[in-house]
Design a protein around this motif. Sequence first.
Motif, mmCIF file in Angstrom:
data_model
loop_
_atom_site.group_PDB
_atom_site.id
_atom_site.type_symbol
_atom_site.label_atom_id
_atom_site.label_comp_id
_atom_site.label_asym_id
_atom_site.label_seq_id
_atom_site.Cartn_x
_atom_site.Cartn_y
_atom_site.Cartn_z
ATOM 1 N N PRO A 102 2.285 -27.271 -38.009
ATOM 2 C CA PRO A 102 3.152 -26.529 -38.922
ATOM 3 C C PRO A 102 2.332 -26.007 -40.099
ATOM 4 C CG PRO A 102 4.079 -28.690 -38.383
ATOM 5 C CD PRO A 102 2.666 -28.684 -37.904
ATOM 6 N N ALA A 103 2.549 -24.744 -40.463
ATOM 7 C CA ALA A 103 1.767 -24.150 -41.544
ATOM 8 C C ALA A 103 1.960 -24.902 -42.856
ATOM 9 C CB ALA A 103 2.154 -22.680 -41.718
ATOM 10 N N ARG A 141 6.984 -37.155 -32.951
ATOM 11 C CA ARG A 141 6.250 -37.013 -31.701
ATOM 12 C C ARG A 141 7.083 -36.387 -30.593
ATOM 13 N NH1 ARG A 141 2.340 -41.437 -28.789
ATOM 14 N NH2 ARG A 141 1.917 -40.245 -26.916
ATOM 15 N N GLU A 142 8.390 -36.645 -30.579
ATOM 16 C CA GLU A 142 9.212 -36.127 -29.484
ATOM 17 C C GLU A 142 9.468 -34.627 -29.591
ATOM 18 O OE1 GLU A 142 11.938 -38.066 -32.589
ATOM 19 O OE2 GLU A 142 10.060 -38.541 -31.540
ATOM 20 N N GLU A 143 9.175 -34.020 -30.737
ATOM 21 C CA GLU A 143 9.345 -32.578 -30.878
ATOM 22 C C GLU A 143 8.113 -31.854 -30.331
ATOM 23 O OE1 GLU A 143 10.434 -31.127 -34.683
ATOM 24 O OE2 GLU A 143 12.080 -32.566 -34.943
ATOM 25 N N THR A 144 8.321 -30.652 -29.797
ATOM 26 C CA THR A 144 7.220 -29.871 -29.235
ATOM 27 C C THR A 144 7.216 -28.465 -29.793
ATOM 28 O OG1 THR A 144 8.537 -29.139 -27.337
ATOM 29 C CG2 THR A 144 7.261 -31.175 -27.061
ATOM 30 N N PHE A 145 6.060 -27.837 -29.720
ATOM 31 C CA PHE A 145 5.925 -26.420 -30.052
ATOM 32 C C PHE A 145 6.097 -25.642 -28.752
ATOM 33 C CE2 PHE A 145 3.028 -22.724 -29.991
ATOM 34 C CZ PHE A 145 3.613 -21.966 -30.998
ATOM 35 N N HIS A 180 8.158 -23.981 -21.808
ATOM 36 C CA HIS A 180 7.123 -25.009 -21.841
ATOM 37 C C HIS A 180 6.671 -25.281 -23.278
ATOM 38 C CE1 HIS A 180 4.120 -27.601 -20.122
ATOM 39 N NE2 HIS A 180 3.148 -26.972 -20.746
ATOM 40 N N GLY A 181 6.655 -26.543 -23.644
ATOM 41 C CA GLY A 181 6.218 -26.923 -24.979
ATOM 42 C C GLY A 181 5.052 -27.885 -24.942
ATOM 43 N N ILE A 182 4.286 -27.923 -26.028
ATOM 44 C CA ILE A 182 3.170 -28.858 -26.164
ATOM 45 C C ILE A 182 3.379 -29.670 -27.440
ATOM 46 C CG2 ILE A 182 1.546 -27.387 -24.911
ATOM 47 C CD1 ILE A 182 0.397 -26.504 -27.614
ATOM 48 N N PRO A 183 2.819 -30.868 -27.527
ATOM 49 C CA PRO A 183 3.009 -31.693 -28.726
ATOM 50 C C PRO A 183 2.409 -31.026 -29.966
ATOM 51 C CG PRO A 183 2.161 -32.997 -26.894
ATOM 52 C CD PRO A 183 2.051 -31.571 -26.480
ATOM 53 N N TRP A 184 3.079 -31.174 -31.080
ATOM 54 C CA TRP A 184 2.504 -30.715 -32.343
ATOM 55 C C TRP A 184 1.255 -31.528 -32.664
ATOM 56 C CZ3 TRP A 184 3.999 -26.562 -35.119
ATOM 57 C CH2 TRP A 184 5.279 -26.032 -34.906
ATOM 58 N N GLY A 185 0.222 -30.849 -33.138
ATOM 59 C CA GLY A 185 -0.952 -31.531 -33.669
ATOM 60 C C GLY A 185 -1.815 -32.248 -32.661
#
Length: 271
Positions: free
Chosen positions: A85-86, A102-106, A147-152
Amino acid sequence: MMLQSYWDAVVLEAVSLIKEGKSSAAIELLRIETEFCDDMGIAYLFESCPLSDRAALATCLSGYLNRTPSATRLVAAPILACVHPARCYRNGNFLPEPYPPREETFVLPTAEPGADDPAPNLRLLGWLDASTIYPRAQHQLTRMAPHGIPWGKVSAAVALFEWNASPASRLFPAISDEWWAQLFCRPDVVAKVHTPMVFDYTQAAEAAHAMSVGASPYFAEEGGFQDLSFYYFTLQGLQRLANHLGLQFRAQCDAGFPEHPQWRAEFEMSR
């Protein structure tokens, strides 16, 4: 034992057809088996195939996996991405702002057909996971959530394209760095993305997996984890290059904007 004998018989018949120049008949036979068993069918076929015939089987099977119902060609780009996140990063410095759990994705971005095509006759269809090869990749996109990937966290994915190549087209289309930058350009995120080039879908999926392996925090450990995965459609040289690209990308992310402390802490605790 009966199951293994069945796959042995399927492979024997398919390879025999390939050697007789009847690739279309071999593909039809392989299509039935792979579509019924999904990615496990691909694994069963190669495990049952003698080493001396695997190259011929891979060439034939790849021809089926990389085609579309409209007779265009599926090509894909393996990518590595690390997205924050910016609000949490300013000029490479971490700020004590709320970080997504952790359960949230980009959710990986998509392009508008026509307006955002990366090259003539090339259209982004969507994103697929890098952990497997889907026998009907284009159909799979309609069955999956975006499709999402984990933040960070350094993550791999496969960008799937439909390519209507002309007879004079080069082997694979080229996609500019500017197009990738524009695709990921959003005011609310800070993203680092790397993709080496475009391949057939089957090669891209395996290259993305190898890049992910190289980006693992365990890969560079002395005497630690190494890439022991099975690859059916890529040569060993490409696998090693992809491993190296993953290792290099992770180092760049650590230097440019370190991963969020929750991911780093997990790694340190596991050592």
